[in-house]
Design a protein around this motif. Structure first.
Motif, PDB file in Angstrom:
ATOM      1  N   UNK A 122       2.191  -0.203  -9.468  1.00  0.00           N
ATOM      2  CA  UNK A 122       2.985  -1.237 -10.134  1.00  0.00           C
ATOM      3  C   UNK A 122       2.475  -2.631  -9.826  1.00  0.00           C
ATOM      4  N   UNK A 123       1.670  -2.777  -8.769  1.00  0.00           N
ATOM      5  CA  UNK A 123       1.126  -4.078  -8.394  1.00  0.00           C
ATOM      6  C   UNK A 123      -0.296  -4.266  -8.890  1.00  0.00           C
ATOM      7  N   UNK A 124      -0.874  -3.269  -9.541  1.00  0.00           N
ATOM      8  CA  UNK A 124      -2.258  -3.378  -9.983  1.00  0.00           C
ATOM      9  C   UNK A 124      -2.403  -3.240 -11.499  1.00  0.00           C
ATOM     10  N   UNK A 125      -1.973  -2.106 -12.058  1.00  0.00           N
ATOM     11  CA  UNK A 125      -2.256  -1.888 -13.481  1.00  0.00           C
ATOM     12  C   UNK A 125      -1.028  -1.488 -14.292  1.00  0.00           C
ATOM     13  N   UNK A 126       0.007  -0.997 -13.659  1.00  0.00           N
ATOM     14  CA  UNK A 126       1.161  -0.490 -14.404  1.00  0.00           C
ATOM     15  C   UNK A 126       2.059  -1.639 -14.870  1.00  0.00           C
ATOM     16  N   UNK A 127       2.372  -1.629 -16.138  1.00  0.00           N
ATOM     17  CA  UNK A 127       3.225  -2.666 -16.711  1.00  0.00           C
ATOM     18  C   UNK A 127       4.537  -2.103 -17.237  1.00  0.00           C
ATOM     19  N   UNK A 170       0.845  -1.189   0.000  1.00  0.00           N
ATOM     20  CA  UNK A 170       0.000   0.000   0.000  1.00  0.00           C
ATOM     21  C   UNK A 170       0.883   1.242   0.000  1.00  0.00           C
ATOM     22  N   UNK A 171       0.588   2.180  -0.870  1.00  0.00           N
ATOM     23  CA  UNK A 171       1.370   3.400  -0.975  1.00  0.00           C
ATOM     24  C   UNK A 171       0.961   4.432   0.063  1.00  0.00           C
ATOM     25  N   UNK A 172       1.696   5.537   0.159  1.00  0.00           N
ATOM     26  CA  UNK A 172       1.357   6.594   1.120  1.00  0.00           C
ATOM     27  C   UNK A 172       0.014   7.251   0.833  1.00  0.00           C
ATOM     28  N   UNK A 173      -0.524   7.053  -0.368  1.00  0.00           N
ATOM     29  CA  UNK A 173      -1.838   7.602  -0.706  1.00  0.00           C
ATOM     30  C   UNK A 173      -2.964   6.761  -0.136  1.00  0.00           C
ATOM     31  N   UNK A 174      -2.634   5.587   0.421  1.00  0.00           N
ATOM     32  CA  UNK A 174      -3.649   4.707   0.982  1.00  0.00           C
ATOM     33  C   UNK A 174      -4.206   3.700   0.003  1.00  0.00           C
ATOM     34  N   UNK A 175      -3.730   3.734  -1.236  1.00  0.00           N
ATOM     35  CA  UNK A 175      -4.212   2.797  -2.255  1.00  0.00           C
ATOM     36  C   UNK A 175      -3.148   1.750  -2.544  1.00  0.00           C
ATOM     37  N   UNK A 176      -3.565   0.676  -3.195  1.00  0.00           N
ATOM     38  CA  UNK A 176      -2.632  -0.372  -3.592  1.00  0.00           C
ATOM     39  C   UNK A 176      -1.645   0.176  -4.614  1.00  0.00           C
TER      40      UNK A 176
END
Length: 373
Positions: A216-221, A207-213
């Motif tokens: 790079x682990x969700x949609x970024x390739x 989880x990043x500092x923004x509070x979201x996943x």
């Protein structure tokens, strides 16, 4: 029935991870199939996108014309043997994904053998159970050889005949002896694959500092280089602790809005230009790029007599100064902006206003004898 139970155990669904276009496969790199409900979408091509562990994807030909849906677990061609993966996309969108992945050679596109059988799933589960222990032991082997590298993850092929070792290294590593030792220790074909710190963070997740996943682990390739110039364009403080992400590199999200800031920054006045009025000279103190506001100070080094105006008004004054004209003040109406003073409650009201007033006690007079006594 046995195959259905195995699929439910692996995916929590009676047929793969999800039937819907918006479903997420393994919580990583989901592609929204907005053509999923279009009749004949899957008939336009036999290409299928299949995802394996974490961020690894592959593209295959459905030569056997299987009725594949998003979320189906399939056995695909590998070198050597076969691999087990999850169908994540079918239809004409797969062609766009292949173009995005820059696969120019037709040899990179192999075949899908079949929907995974119970026997295939047993081998797959057995191979997956060995991954963690293999990673720990491989780290010890690499340390014994004195190699300056970190093995971050191990991925076994679906049939257990091959293992991919993902490693991080700052310098060039000669791992020829390491490959021999790993092959002897684990009795599989070895493939070494170097990854960066961003890719490792994507494989581990978090989880990043923004509070979201993590992106790079969700949609970024595809990872784009991030520089400190992105922070400068957005007037972000160059604090390494705040700019760094979970991978200890600059956050990828610094690039998300930088184009808007660059475009809006072109409309702002230069920082070196001094505005001259009839009462004083003003130096640029700070800017609000997206709002199009600039704040000027009469002192070059500290905040003194701050006045905030629009970028358009600042350019008007610059043009007037070039012609030798000095306006009365920075404001368009010629009046000077009154500074905002903080309210001091001590001067506004009585400082003892919250204290409770003590009631004066009435002193009773001592009992006196009656006058007629």
């Amino acid at each position: 029935m046995e195959q259905t139970k195995d699929l439910e155990m692996i995916t929590g669904c009676d047929r793969g991870l999800c039937h819907q276009a918006v479903g997420r496969q393994d919580k990583q790199l989901n592609t929204y199939d907005w053509l999923a409900d279009v009749p004949g979408n899957t008939d336009t091509t036999d290409l299928v996108e299949v995802q394996f562990k974490h961020t690894r994807k592959g593209y295959y030909h459905n030569v056997n014309h299987l009725d594949l849906k998003k979320g189906d677990i399939v056995a695909v061609e590998a070198n050597p043997g076969h691999d087990i993966g999850v169908v994540t996309l079918t239809g004409r969108l797969v062609k766009l994904q292949i173009k995005k992945a820059n696969l120019k050679s037709a040899d990179d596109i192999k075949r899908i053998y079949r929907i995974a059988r119970p026997v295939d799933m047993e081998k797959y589960e057995e191979a997956k159970r060995r991954e963690h222990s293999t990673m720990i032991e491989s780290r010890q082997i690499a340390k014994g050889l004195g190699l300056k590298m970190k093995i971050g993850d191990v991925e076994y092929q679906g049939d257990g005949n091959k293992a991919i070792f993902y490693y991080i290294a700052d310098e060039r590593v000669d791992f020829r002896q390491l490959i021999k030792d790993l092959a002897v220790a684990f009795h599989v074909r070895i493939e070494m694959k170097q990854i960066g710190a961003r890719q490792e963070a994507g494989r581990i997740g978090g989880t990043g500092p923004c509070g979201r996943e993590l992106c790079c682990a969700t949609w970024m390739k595809n990872f784009v280089s991030v520089g400190t110039s992105s922070a400068r364009f957005q007037d972000i403080s160059l604090n390494p602790q705040k700019l760094a992400g979970m991978c200890a590199k600059l956050k990828c999200c610094l690039n998300y809005e930088v184009d808007d800031y660059v475009e809006a920054g072109r409309k702002m006045p230069s920082k070196d230009i001094v505005l001259t009025t009839q009462d004083a000279d003003y130096h640029l103190f700070k800017t609000d790029i997206l709002a199009g506001l600039v704040t000027y100070s009469t002192d070059k080094n500290i905040a003194a007599n701050l006045e905030t105006i629009s970028a358009e008004r600042a350019k008007q004054i610059i043009e007037m100064n070039r012609k030798g004209v000095k306006p009365l003040s920075l404001q368009e109406d010629g009046k000077r902006q009154e500074p905002e003073h903080p309210v001091d409650l001590a001067t506004q009201e009585n400082i003892n206003r919250f204290d409770k007033k003590k009631k004066k006690k009435k002193h009773k007079k001592p009992n006196q004898p009656p006058k007629n006594a």
